[in-house]
Design an enzyme around this catalytic site. Sequence first.
Site, PDB file in Angstrom:
ATOM      1  N   LYS A 127       0.821  -1.215   0.000  1.00  0.00           N
ATOM      2  CA  LYS A 127       0.000   0.000   0.000  1.00  0.00           C
ATOM      3  C   LYS A 127       0.854   1.263   0.000  1.00  0.00           C
ATOM      4  CE  LYS A 127      -4.398  -1.944   1.245  1.00  0.00           C
ATOM      5  NZ  LYS A 127      -5.431  -2.234   2.212  1.00  0.00           N
ATOM      6  N   ARG A 150      -3.126 -10.301   4.426  1.00  0.00           N
ATOM      7  CA  ARG A 150      -3.559 -10.382   3.017  1.00  0.00           C
ATOM      8  C   ARG A 150      -2.448  -9.757   2.183  1.00  0.00           C
ATOM      9  NH1 ARG A 150      -5.743  -7.009  -0.647  1.00  0.00           N
ATOM     10  NH2 ARG A 150      -7.304  -7.811  -2.084  1.00  0.00           N
TER      11      ARG A 150
HETATM   12  N1  PMM Z   1      -7.512  -3.888   0.526  1.00  0.00           N
HETATM   13  C1  PMM Z   1      -7.711  -3.982  -0.787  1.00  0.00           C
HETATM   14  C2  PMM Z   1      -8.604  -4.934  -1.312  1.00  0.00           C
HETATM   15  N2  PMM Z   1      -9.240  -5.796  -0.502  1.00  0.00           N
HETATM   16  N3  PMM Z   1      -9.672  -6.612   1.658  1.00  0.00           N
HETATM   17  C3  PMM Z   1      -9.490  -6.521   2.978  1.00  0.00           C
HETATM   18  N4  PMM Z   1     -10.121  -7.386   3.799  1.00  0.00           N
HETATM   19  N5  PMM Z   1      -8.669  -5.591   3.535  1.00  0.00           N
HETATM   20  C4  PMM Z   1      -8.000  -4.686   2.785  1.00  0.00           C
HETATM   21  O1  PMM Z   1      -7.313  -3.811   3.357  1.00  0.00           O
HETATM   22  C5  PMM Z   1      -8.162  -4.745   1.369  1.00  0.00           C
HETATM   23  C6  PMM Z   1      -9.025  -5.737   0.841  1.00  0.00           C
HETATM   24  C7  PMM Z   1      -7.021  -3.039  -1.723  1.00  0.00           C
HETATM   25  O2  PMM Z   1      -5.814  -3.447  -2.132  1.00  0.00           O
HETATM   26  P1  PMM Z   1      -5.410  -4.404  -3.399  1.00  0.00           P
HETATM   27  O3  PMM Z   1      -5.468  -3.555  -4.625  1.00  0.00           O
HETATM   28  O4  PMM Z   1      -4.074  -4.783  -2.986  1.00  0.00           O
HETATM   29  O5  PMM Z   1      -6.292  -5.575  -3.506  1.00  0.00           O
END
Ligand code: PMM
Length: 267
Positions: free
Chosen positions: A204, A243
């Site tokens: 991020k 994640r």
């Molecule tokens: N961040 C993203 C997408 N999905 N799900 C959860 N549970 N928590 C998060 O902080 C989250 C998520 C956005 O980031 P990406 O583009 O890396 O998927």
Amino acid sequence: MGVVNVTPDSFSDGGRFFDHSRAIGRGRTLVEDGADLVDVGGESTRPGADRVPEDEELRRVVPVVRELADAGHVVSVDTTRVRVAERALEAGAQLVNDVSGGRAEPDMLRLAADAGVPVVIMHWRQHSASMQKHTDYDDLVADVVAELNQQVDAAVAAGVALEQVVIDPGLGFSKTGAQNWELLGHLDAFVDLDLPLLVAASRKGFLGELLAEGGTPPRPRDRDDATAAISTYSALAGAWAVRVHDAKSSASAVRVAARLLDELAAD
Ligand code: PMM
């Protein structure tokens, strides 16, 4: 939890896995690299992103979920839409990751209850197009905990068993970089809620800002070392899962943390 973004515009992997076969290949690699579960999403939630039409989200997500689930992998679906979650569950997904924690479409909580699957309740205020206009808090940690608790209560009221609720502070969602660090510095406030805690810092922007040291931030894919550092820290702090986009580095990180926790417990 390894991330498969079936999107042309995610900040972290910029469309690299938009094609279905590449997305499925990515999911397999994440599992080989140590992910216990694969999170499939079809709508970018980067700050400022517009919504994707529901039919397009379905077209992106469902075949990838089906193939990975059929191959025996544990799949979660990253969506705020009931219809997408429903179709993904039919295709074999075993967990719903709703970044809105049931706020975008309240029926999501009923769906999770009826399906009897775990649901990730993330702290969320607004869709991505406007979320960064909503970063005002009286007391950041207390407010995020209180707003999360409200959604946990809503989930339980909809019939979700408390044991099926996973919480997530929602790093980067209606939070500034400094606020993300403050929340990470207070993970104990979330661990104390006694529910499984998911931490999703991977690649991020606030990690990019830190590593830039005032210059140009490294590309998202060059932030995996920093992500692994957060994974070690999160595991030591008592998180249930992280994640991440690169499973190898974070799987090693959480193994180190687990070994250290054994050592600390032996004292
Ligand atoms: N961040 C993203 C997408 N999905 N799900 C959860 N549970 N928590 C998060 O902080 C989250 C998520 C956005 O980031 P990406 O583009 O890396 O998927």
